[in-house]
Design an enzyme around this catalytic site. Structure first.
Site, PDB file in Angstrom:
ATOM      1  N   SER A 122      23.314  40.930  69.843  1.00 19.72           N
ATOM      2  CA  SER A 122      22.504  40.852  71.047  1.00 19.72           C
ATOM      3  C   SER A 122      21.836  42.186  71.314  1.00 19.72           C
ATOM      4  CB  SER A 122      23.363  40.464  72.247  1.00 19.72           C
ATOM      5  OG  SER A 122      22.606  40.574  73.430  1.00 19.72           O
ATOM      6  N   ALA A 123      20.531  42.130  71.547  1.00 20.40           N
ATOM      7  CA  ALA A 123      19.810  43.331  71.967  1.00 20.40           C
ATOM      8  C   ALA A 123      19.955  43.492  73.483  1.00 20.40           C
ATOM      9  CB  ALA A 123      18.343  43.224  71.571  1.00 20.40           C
ATOM     10  N   ASP A 129      22.109  35.197  73.907  1.00 20.99           N
ATOM     11  CA  ASP A 129      21.424  34.552  75.035  1.00 20.99           C
ATOM     12  C   ASP A 129      20.636  33.328  74.592  1.00 20.99           C
ATOM     13  OD1 ASP A 129      22.129  36.199  77.270  1.00 20.99           O
ATOM     14  OD2 ASP A 129      20.845  37.765  76.438  1.00 20.99           O
ATOM     15  N   ASP A 161      17.442  31.496  69.086  1.00 17.35           N
ATOM     16  CA  ASP A 161      16.476  30.716  69.863  1.00 17.35           C
ATOM     17  C   ASP A 161      15.108  31.381  69.877  1.00 17.35           C
ATOM     18  OD1 ASP A 161      17.565  32.797  71.667  1.00 17.35           O
ATOM     19  OD2 ASP A 161      16.150  31.887  73.082  1.00 17.35           O
ATOM     20  N   SER A 210      15.545  52.202  80.181  1.00 20.58           N
ATOM     21  CA  SER A 210      16.510  51.330  80.837  1.00 20.58           C
ATOM     22  C   SER A 210      17.886  52.020  80.865  1.00 20.58           C
ATOM     23  CB  SER A 210      16.561  50.006  80.073  1.00 20.58           C
ATOM     24  OG  SER A 210      17.556  49.185  80.581  1.00 20.58           O
ATOM     25  N   ASP A 248      22.654  34.916  67.526  1.00 23.78           N
ATOM     26  CA  ASP A 248      22.148  35.525  68.756  1.00 23.78           C
ATOM     27  C   ASP A 248      23.062  35.053  69.908  1.00 23.78           C
ATOM     28  OD1 ASP A 248      20.114  36.533  70.656  1.00 23.78           O
ATOM     29  OD2 ASP A 248      19.682  34.416  70.995  1.00 23.78           O
ATOM     30  N   GLU A 300       6.451  43.311  73.672  1.00 24.61           N
ATOM     31  CA  GLU A 300       7.464  42.717  72.782  1.00 24.61           C
ATOM     32  C   GLU A 300       6.977  41.397  72.176  1.00 24.61           C
ATOM     33  OE1 GLU A 300      11.021  41.257  74.796  1.00 24.61           O
ATOM     34  OE2 GLU A 300      12.253  41.686  73.051  1.00 24.61           O
TER      35      GLU A 300
END
Ligand SMILES: C[n+]1cn([C@@H]2O[C@H](COP(=O)(O)OP(=O)(O)O)[C@@H](O)[C@H]2O)c2nc(N)[nH]c(=O)c21
Ligand SMILES: [Mg+2]
EC number: 3.1.3.91
Length: 319
Positions: A171-172, A57, A245, A124, A55, A103
């Site tokens: 990464s999303a 972030d 994370d 978005s 991942d 989410e």
């Protein structure tokens, strides 16, 4: 680093208790025997069977910095750009407040959440449309955070390059920010691939995100196109280190063959007490407030050490 491990027991198997990085207080394991088994598989298989899926972030970036300054997410870096339309921030905040609780809702089934996430990323993308934008704005903001990567990230990526281990950064979030931070930190080596949402332009104006959409619940190797170069590179590499994370990050390698050996490393920082049980159930190794790459580097060092010994043995036997 854990290079001073002993190989006292029969067969030269490594033991968790002999690897100092894994015996630190903040390094927790539900099943140390399983961790030990996977490490020995990794070391026996060598670098050519390894791949990394990470991942971005708060996994490659720090969860906590020394000066206490907050590190923005990849979407956060974009949102800090000056030239966004006036209502952009307010509108994307509205979406965040609507969809973020969905989410992370512990009760709603994933299948139901997926529809909402597609809605969120679509809306978005629609907001991220119809205005001029220059990548240099992201680069400028990202340059402030190139030092917010975990300690020894530079060394970690150098290890991966030296060992020629394909490294997927998933990464999303927004790929343009991810690539910008990694490039400016000088870790975007040729063995590193970023799969994320990248800005799309049409007639000089922003036009949402490129396909395929990467959202929280398809952020795994099933979105890798089977005809893609990266798929070709990794589909035979069945020894995988997964790093994240968030609980959902543990599934980033789903889609790989069931026979694979996967070591899941979870970085836990927020609400340690409340989250511990779930993280321990989800990740093989849980690192509590560890802002370094030392544990993944320890695994690579063990693999490299055995690899060098094997190469040496082949050389000797051919003399
Ligand atoms: C569509 N969208 C999604 N997110 C969040 O961005 C996260 C990106 O997901 P991720 O790549 O798993 O990154 P993480 O390490 O931050 O978890 C998602 O989990 C969402 O909560 C978003 N966050 C912001 N600020 N703006 C957006 O438009 C937006
Ligand atoms: Mg994360």
């Amino acid at each position: 680093m854990g290079c001073d491990e002993k190989r006292e027991n029969a067969g030269g198997r490594l033991r968790v208790q002999d690897i100092p990085a894994l015996t630190q207080d903040h390094c927790r394991m539900r099943d140390p025997a399983k961790v030990e088994r996977i490490i020995n598989e990794f070391v026996f298989g060598g670098p050519e069977r390894m791949q990394i899926v990470s991942d971005f972030d708060y996994t490659i970036t720090k969860q906590r910095t020394e000066d206490g300054g907050a590190v923005p997410s990849s979407f956060g870096i974009f949102n800090a750009c000056q030239s966004l339309p006036e209502n952009f921030k307010a509108e994307t905040d509205k979406l965040y407040h609507k969809y973020r609780p969905i989410e992370i809702d512990p009760h709603m089934p994933i299948a139901e959440k997926v529809q909402y996430m597609i809605e969120w990323w679509t809306k978005s993308g629609e907001l991220t449309s119809g205005f001029a934008f220059d990548q240099s704005e992201i680069d400028q903001i990202a340059s402030k955070y190139k030092h917010a990567l975990r300690d020894r990230t530079h060394e970690f990526f150098a290890d991966l390059q030296r060992l020629d281990i394909p490294t997927l950064v998933f990464s999303a979030g927004l790929g343009n920010s991810v690539v910008s931070v990694l490039r400016q930190a000088n870790v975007l080596h040729p063995n590193v691939k970023v799969v994320s949402n990248f800005l799309q332009f049409r007639d000089g104006l922003l036009d949402g995100f490129q396909q395929p959409m990467i959202h929280t619940f398809n952020k795994n190797e099933t979105v890798l196109n089977e005809t893609s170069e990266y798929y070709d590179l990794v589909h035979t590499r069945d020894h995988i280190i997964v790093m994240g994370d968030s609980i959902g990050d543990a599934d980033m390698a789903s889609g790989v063959p069931a026979s694979s050996h996967i070591m899941k490393i979870g970085f836990l920082f927020d609400h340690v007490e409340a989250n511990m049980e779930k993280y321990m159930d989800t990740f093989d190794i849980v690192l509590v407030d560890d802002q370094t790459m030392d544990v993944p580097r320890t695994l690579l060092a063990l693999i490299e050490k055995q690899h060098k010994l094997s190469l040496e043995a082949v050389k000797q036997s051919s003399l």
